[in-house]
Motif scaffolding. Structure first.
Motif, PDB file in Angstrom:
ATOM      1  N   ARG A  58      -0.385   5.505  28.697  1.00 41.15           N
ATOM      2  CA  ARG A  58       0.272   6.803  28.486  1.00 41.15           C
ATOM      3  C   ARG A  58       1.770   6.703  28.737  1.00 41.15           C
ATOM      4  N   TYR A  59       2.165   5.938  29.745  1.00 50.67           N
ATOM      5  CA  TYR A  59       3.576   5.776  30.073  1.00 50.67           C
ATOM      6  C   TYR A  59       4.318   5.022  28.968  1.00 50.67           C
ATOM      7  N   ARG A  60       3.679   3.972  28.412  1.00 58.19           N
ATOM      8  CA  ARG A  60       4.328   3.137  27.406  1.00 58.19           C
ATOM      9  C   ARG A  60       4.013   3.569  25.981  1.00 58.19           C
ATOM     10  N   GLN A  61       3.287   4.657  25.809  1.00 56.22           N
ATOM     11  CA  GLN A  61       2.883   5.092  24.476  1.00 56.22           C
ATOM     12  C   GLN A  61       4.098   5.439  23.622  1.00 56.22           C
ATOM     13  N   PRO A  62       4.130   4.927  22.398  1.00 55.35           N
ATOM     14  CA  PRO A  62       5.264   5.232  21.526  1.00 55.35           C
ATOM     15  C   PRO A  62       5.259   6.696  21.099  1.00 55.35           C
ATOM     16  N   ALA A  63       6.435   7.190  20.719  1.00 52.29           N
ATOM     17  CA  ALA A  63       6.572   8.563  20.214  1.00 52.29           C
ATOM     18  C   ALA A  63       6.525   8.494  18.686  1.00 52.29           C
ATOM     19  N   LEU A  64       5.324   8.430  18.156  1.00 52.84           N
ATOM     20  CA  LEU A  64       5.144   8.301  16.710  1.00 52.84           C
ATOM     21  C   LEU A  64       5.340   9.639  16.026  1.00 52.84           C
ATOM     22  N   PRO A  65       5.674   9.617  14.741  1.00 51.16           N
ATOM     23  CA  PRO A  65       5.796  10.885  14.016  1.00 51.16           C
ATOM     24  C   PRO A  65       4.440  11.588  13.969  1.00 51.16           C
ATOM     25  N   GLU A  66       4.444  12.892  13.948  1.00 55.08           N
ATOM     26  CA  GLU A  66       3.199  13.665  13.890  1.00 55.08           C
ATOM     27  C   GLU A  66       2.394  13.315  12.647  1.00 55.08           C
ATOM     28  N   SER A  67       3.101  13.032  11.561  1.00 58.72           N
ATOM     29  CA  SER A  67       2.432  12.663  10.321  1.00 58.72           C
ATOM     30  C   SER A  67       3.175  11.497   9.677  1.00 58.72           C
ATOM     31  N   PHE A  68       2.426  10.640   9.028  1.00 58.34           N
ATOM     32  CA  PHE A  68       3.019   9.506   8.326  1.00 58.34           C
ATOM     33  C   PHE A  68       3.128   9.785   6.832  1.00 58.34           C
ATOM     34  N   ALA A  69       2.927  11.025   6.440  1.00 65.80           N
ATOM     35  CA  ALA A  69       2.970  11.396   5.022  1.00 65.80           C
ATOM     36  C   ALA A  69       4.325  11.021   4.423  1.00 65.80           C
ATOM     37  N   GLY A  70       4.279  10.380   3.275  1.00 67.67           N
ATOM     38  CA  GLY A  70       5.511  10.011   2.569  1.00 67.67           C
ATOM     39  C   GLY A  70       6.188   8.775   3.106  1.00 67.67           C
ATOM     40  N   MET A  71       5.624   8.118   4.124  1.00 68.12           N
ATOM     41  CA  MET A  71       6.241   6.931   4.690  1.00 68.12           C
ATOM     42  C   MET A  71       5.725   5.704   3.940  1.00 68.12           C
ATOM     43  N   VAL A  72       6.500   5.234   2.975  1.00 70.55           N
ATOM     44  CA  VAL A  72       6.145   4.061   2.185  1.00 70.55           C
ATOM     45  C   VAL A  72       7.058   2.922   2.626  1.00 70.55           C
ATOM     46  N   LEU A  73       6.426   1.805   3.014  1.00 73.47           N
ATOM     47  CA  LEU A  73       7.166   0.670   3.553  1.00 73.47           C
ATOM     48  C   LEU A  73       6.806  -0.604   2.790  1.00 73.47           C
ATOM     49  N   PRO A  74       7.771  -1.529   2.641  1.00 73.45           N
ATOM     50  CA  PRO A  74       7.482  -2.777   1.911  1.00 73.45           C
ATOM     51  C   PRO A  74       6.910  -3.850   2.839  1.00 73.45           C
ATOM     52  N   THR A  75       5.936  -4.618   2.338  1.00 78.40           N
ATOM     53  CA  THR A  75       5.423  -5.764   3.075  1.00 78.40           C
ATOM     54  C   THR A  75       6.262  -6.993   2.722  1.00 78.40           C
ATOM     55  N   ILE A  76       6.069  -8.078   3.456  1.00 81.35           N
ATOM     56  CA  ILE A  76       6.870  -9.281   3.198  1.00 81.35           C
ATOM     57  C   ILE A  76       6.531  -9.929   1.868  1.00 81.35           C
ATOM     58  N   ASP A  77       5.381  -9.568   1.289  1.00 82.34           N
ATOM     59  CA  ASP A  77       5.036 -10.110  -0.029  1.00 82.34           C
ATOM     60  C   ASP A  77       5.368  -9.148  -1.162  1.00 82.34           C
ATOM     61  N   GLY A  78       6.168  -8.105  -0.869  1.00 87.14           N
ATOM     62  CA  GLY A  78       6.682  -7.223  -1.907  1.00 87.14           C
ATOM     63  C   GLY A  78       5.821  -6.021  -2.253  1.00 87.14           C
ATOM     64  N   GLN A  79       4.724  -5.814  -1.562  1.00 92.12           N
ATOM     65  CA  GLN A  79       3.870  -4.650  -1.823  1.00 92.12           C
ATOM     66  C   GLN A  79       4.439  -3.423  -1.107  1.00 92.12           C
ATOM     67  N   ALA A  80       4.330  -2.267  -1.730  1.00 91.23           N
ATOM     68  CA  ALA A  80       4.723  -1.008  -1.084  1.00 91.23           C
ATOM     69  C   ALA A  80       3.459  -0.384  -0.508  1.00 91.23           C
ATOM     70  N   VAL A  81       3.473  -0.085   0.777  1.00 95.21           N
ATOM     71  CA  VAL A  81       2.291   0.490   1.424  1.00 95.21           C
ATOM     72  C   VAL A  81       2.603   1.876   1.959  1.00 95.21           C
ATOM     73  N   ASP A  82       1.648   2.743   1.803  1.00 98.79           N
ATOM     74  CA  ASP A  82       1.733   4.116   2.294  1.00 98.79           C
ATOM     75  C   ASP A  82       0.746   4.227   3.453  1.00 98.79           C
ATOM     76  N   ILE A  83       1.261   4.312   4.669  1.00101.55           N
ATOM     77  CA  ILE A  83       0.420   4.317   5.865  1.00101.55           C
ATOM     78  C   ILE A  83      -0.537   5.504   5.868  1.00101.55           C
ATOM     79  N   ALA A  84      -0.062   6.665   5.470  1.00101.52           N
ATOM     80  CA  ALA A  84      -0.935   7.849   5.431  1.00101.52           C
ATOM     81  C   ALA A  84      -2.074   7.643   4.440  1.00101.52           C
ATOM     82  N   ALA A  85      -1.769   7.114   3.263  1.00103.84           N
ATOM     83  CA  ALA A  85      -2.807   6.877   2.251  1.00103.84           C
ATOM     84  C   ALA A  85      -3.805   5.825   2.726  1.00103.84           C
ATOM     85  N   MET A  86      -3.316   4.797   3.432  1.00100.43           N
ATOM     86  CA  MET A  86      -4.218   3.764   3.932  1.00100.43           C
ATOM     87  C   MET A  86      -5.193   4.296   4.970  1.00100.43           C
TER      88      MET A  86
END
Length: 174
Positions: free
Chosen positions: A33-61
């Motif tokens: 609880r002390y070290r828990q990250p402050a993550l966004p309430e929602s990951f909607a719309g957060m698309v990030l690239p992987t090292i092999d060039g794929q775009a990933v949507d964490i919310a969709a996954m």
């Protein structure tokens, strides 16, 4: 009484063992609880690239089954013990995404992964901007996301079965 079974002694040891387990669990819970990250309430719309060039949507996954997000680093000594378990989970079809924090450029991370024979998908957070935005200050950090929302987080070493249990629990309580 001689060297035979001593019921009172066994009960005392059992009682003390259970008490130590409860205290240990409470300490682990408090540290998480002390070290828990402050993550966004929602990951909607957060698309990030992987090292092999794929775009990933964490919310969709995480829409149909819980997603394990593993934040690690090539320089992290504890990650050496956790990363193979995450890779094994990914190889077995587990819903896994990893984030390499401040570990160099994509080529360096890919080379390190190949050297360690790890085959998990990786988002490279080369400058630590994503980790800073999420307030991840400890590696490894494991976050379980279900339907685009963080449902649990832990830091430090976690076993393969501990990760599977967290994913299962997130799916059951959804």
């Amino acid at each position: 009484m001689g060297k035979g079974f001593n019921r009172q002694r066994a009960l005392r040891w059992l009682r003390e063992g259970v008490l130590m387990l409860i205290i240990g669990a409470a300490i682990v819970w408090a540290v998480d609880r002390y070290r828990q990250p402050a993550l966004p309430e929602s990951f909607a719309g957060m698309v990030l690239p992987t090292i092999d060039g794929q775009a990933v949507d964490i919310a969709a996954m995480s829409e149909h089954r819980p997603l394990l997000v593993y934040v690690w680093a090539t320089w992290c000594s504890v990650c050496r013990y956790t990363s193979p378990s995450v890779s094994q989970l990914a190889l077995q079809g587990g819903n896994v995404m990893s984030i390499a924090m401040r570990s160099g450029d994509d080529a360096r991370v890919a080379q390190w992964m190949q050297k360690k024979q790890l085959t998990m998908p990786v988002i490279n957070d080369a400058r630590g901007e994503l980790a800073q935005r999420w307030q991840v200050s400890v590696t490894p950090t494991i976050v379980i996301i279900d339907k685009g929302k963080p449902v649990s987080a832990t830091t430090g070493w976690t076993s393969y079965w501990g990760m599977k249990l967290r994913l299962w629990w997130a799916g059951v309580t959804a």
